[in-house]
Scaffold this active site. Structure first.
Site, PDB file in Angstrom:
ATOM      1  N   THR A 134       0.821  -1.199   0.000  1.00  0.00           N
ATOM      2  CA  THR A 134       0.000   0.000   0.000  1.00  0.00           C
ATOM      3  C   THR A 134       0.861   1.258   0.000  1.00  0.00           C
ATOM      4  OG1 THR A 134      -1.598   1.278   1.350  1.00  0.00           O
ATOM      5  CG2 THR A 134      -0.090  -0.166   2.518  1.00  0.00           C
ATOM      6  N   ASP A 135       0.288   2.360  -0.477  1.00  0.00           N
ATOM      7  CA  ASP A 135       0.999   3.642  -0.414  1.00  0.00           C
ATOM      8  C   ASP A 135       1.070   4.189   1.006  1.00  0.00           C
ATOM      9  OD1 ASP A 135      -1.680   4.327  -0.144  1.00  0.00           O
ATOM     10  OD2 ASP A 135      -1.684   5.827  -1.741  1.00  0.00           O
ATOM     11  N   GLU A 136       0.292   3.626   1.920  1.00  0.00           N
ATOM     12  CA  GLU A 136       0.262   4.152   3.285  1.00  0.00           C
ATOM     13  C   GLU A 136       1.579   3.931   4.027  1.00  0.00           C
ATOM     14  OE1 GLU A 136      -3.239   3.738   5.646  1.00  0.00           O
ATOM     15  OE2 GLU A 136      -4.479   3.225   3.908  1.00  0.00           O
ATOM     16  N   TYR A 176      -1.969  -0.359  10.843  1.00  0.00           N
ATOM     17  CA  TYR A 176      -2.109  -1.018   9.540  1.00  0.00           C
ATOM     18  C   TYR A 176      -0.892  -0.760   8.668  1.00  0.00           C
ATOM     19  CZ  TYR A 176      -3.310  -1.460   4.608  1.00  0.00           C
ATOM     20  OH  TYR A 176      -3.271  -1.756   3.273  1.00  0.00           O
ATOM     21  N   LYS A 180       2.108  -3.351   7.238  1.00  0.00           N
ATOM     22  CA  LYS A 180       2.423  -3.539   5.818  1.00  0.00           C
ATOM     23  C   LYS A 180       3.878  -3.163   5.532  1.00  0.00           C
ATOM     24  CE  LYS A 180       0.153  -4.689   2.884  1.00  0.00           C
ATOM     25  NZ  LYS A 180      -0.060  -6.063   2.339  1.00  0.00           N
TER      26      LYS A 180
END
Length: 370
Positions: A134-136, A176, A180
């Site tokens: 993810t970009d997060e 989260y 990741k």
């Protein structure tokens, strides 16, 4: 039948995973596609009704954290490629229960890597372990779009001069994104330490059919349909880059086959929207398709206390993927939103089964306790 390849797709009953499974099953009849999914709350085999009888498709209910079971799947099906999507993915849930996210996203990914390492036994020829992230993991960007510029001037808006690139330093801000980020590091470490042929991609927010309705777009479509409040964090100023899920699946297909081993690719829509502006587009589109007068559902917007650690802006630079592999998004945002809203309104039984929990009871009876 002897298949040209045996691909294991984890999390294939979920939102993005089901689109990837469907694409691979239909596009590559010479491949055997094995879908491994634990069938947690976000996994729904109804997402794959159209391919469940395909001769090159197999479903296995299993937990990626169960190393012995995963090894058995590798051996039984002769797995030579992994597309790893299985993950806990909702930020709000991670804030309430970080242990579950660490177990699934970190230890589950480690279990998958160890199983691949064990079963491939250093024979990396023709093998590939592709990890979807993810970009997060990159943290947040500043919001610097000039004041006074109308938010509806373009489907491809830019709210700052900085973008997440493949070289951007990791700076996760939620449990989260931290989980990741950790899993990404493990994947790269397995290449550096053991020589495993790995690839990592980091993608922006996805939208489209079959998304679990705790996520913003399907949640709001369903709430508008039922005349329920539309909860907006803070003042809706947070900016996200949005990508239609089928475009993401196309990118995964391309990268799995043509991406460079040990490389990273960012996947994004070049399509930034403030949450409040996105919500207004959803309202306008849903009201139009429901036959409501314009502005009918505007009053459902309800501003609520902002999420803890809510990143202000995400923006992916997908130039590398376009330059090296020729990928670009196929849909303009308004077209994608129109298709998405139509799908949810045309598939109200699917939505009602999700929101009522009926789908969980059905698969409990079929596959045992979740």
């Amino acid at each position: 039948m002897k298949y040209k390849r045996n691909i294991l797709i984890t999390g294939g009953a979920g939102f993005i995973g089901s689109h990837v499974v469907r694409l691979f099953v239909n596009k590559y009849p010479e491949y055997r596609i094995v879908n491994l999914d634990k069938l947690t709350y976000a996994g729904n085999l109804a997402n794959l009704k159209d391919v469940e009888s395909a001769p090159n498709y197999e479903f296995v209910k299993a937990d990626i954290c169960d190393f012995e079971t995963v090894c058995g799947i590798f051996q039984k099906y002769g797995i030579d490629g992994v597309i790893h999507l299985a993950a806990e993915s909702h930020v709000d849930r991670s804030i309430k229960d970080p242990f579950t996210f660490a177990k699934t996203n970190v230890l589950g990914t480690l279990s998958m890597l160890q199983a691949a390492r064990h079963c491939w036994s250093g024979d990396w020829e023709g093998k590939r372990f592709y990890h979807i992230s993810t970009d997060e993991v990159y943290g947040a960007l500043e919001l610097t779009r000039p004041e006074g510029v109308p938010s509806d001037i373009s489907a491809h808006m830019v709210y700052g001069d900085e973008f997440f690139r493949e070289t951007t330093r990791y700076s996760p801000h939620s449990p989260y994104s931290a989980s990741k980020a950790s899993s990404d590091h493990f994947v790269r470490a397995f290449h550096d330490t053991y020589g495993m042929p790995t690839i990592v991609t980091n993608c922006s927010n996805n939208y489209g059919p079959y998304q679990f309705p705790e996520k913003l777009i399907p949640l709001f479509i369903n709430n508008i349909r039922h005349r329920r409040p539309l909860p907006v964090y803070g003042r809706g100023e947070n900016v996200r880059d949005w990508l239609y899920v089928e475009d993401h699946a196309r990118a995964i297909d391309l990268i799995f086959h043509e991406g460079k081993v040990a490389d990273t690719y960012n996947i994004g829509g070049f399509n930034e929207w403030k949450n409040i502006d996105l919500i207004k587009v959803i309202i306008k589109t849903t009201d139009r398709l429901l036959g409501n007068p314009e502005g009918y559902s505007d009053g459902l917007i309800t501003f609520v206390t902002d999420r803890a650690g809510h990143d202000l802006r995400y923006a992916i630079d997908a130039t590398k993927l376009h330059r090296e592999l020729g990928w670009s998004p196929s849909l303009q945002f308004e077209e994608g939103i129109d298709k998405t809203v139509r799908w949810y309104l045309d598939n109200q039984e699917w939505m009602d089964n999700i929101t009522s929990g009926a789908y969980e009871r059905y698969y409990e009876d079929m596959y045992g306790n979740r």
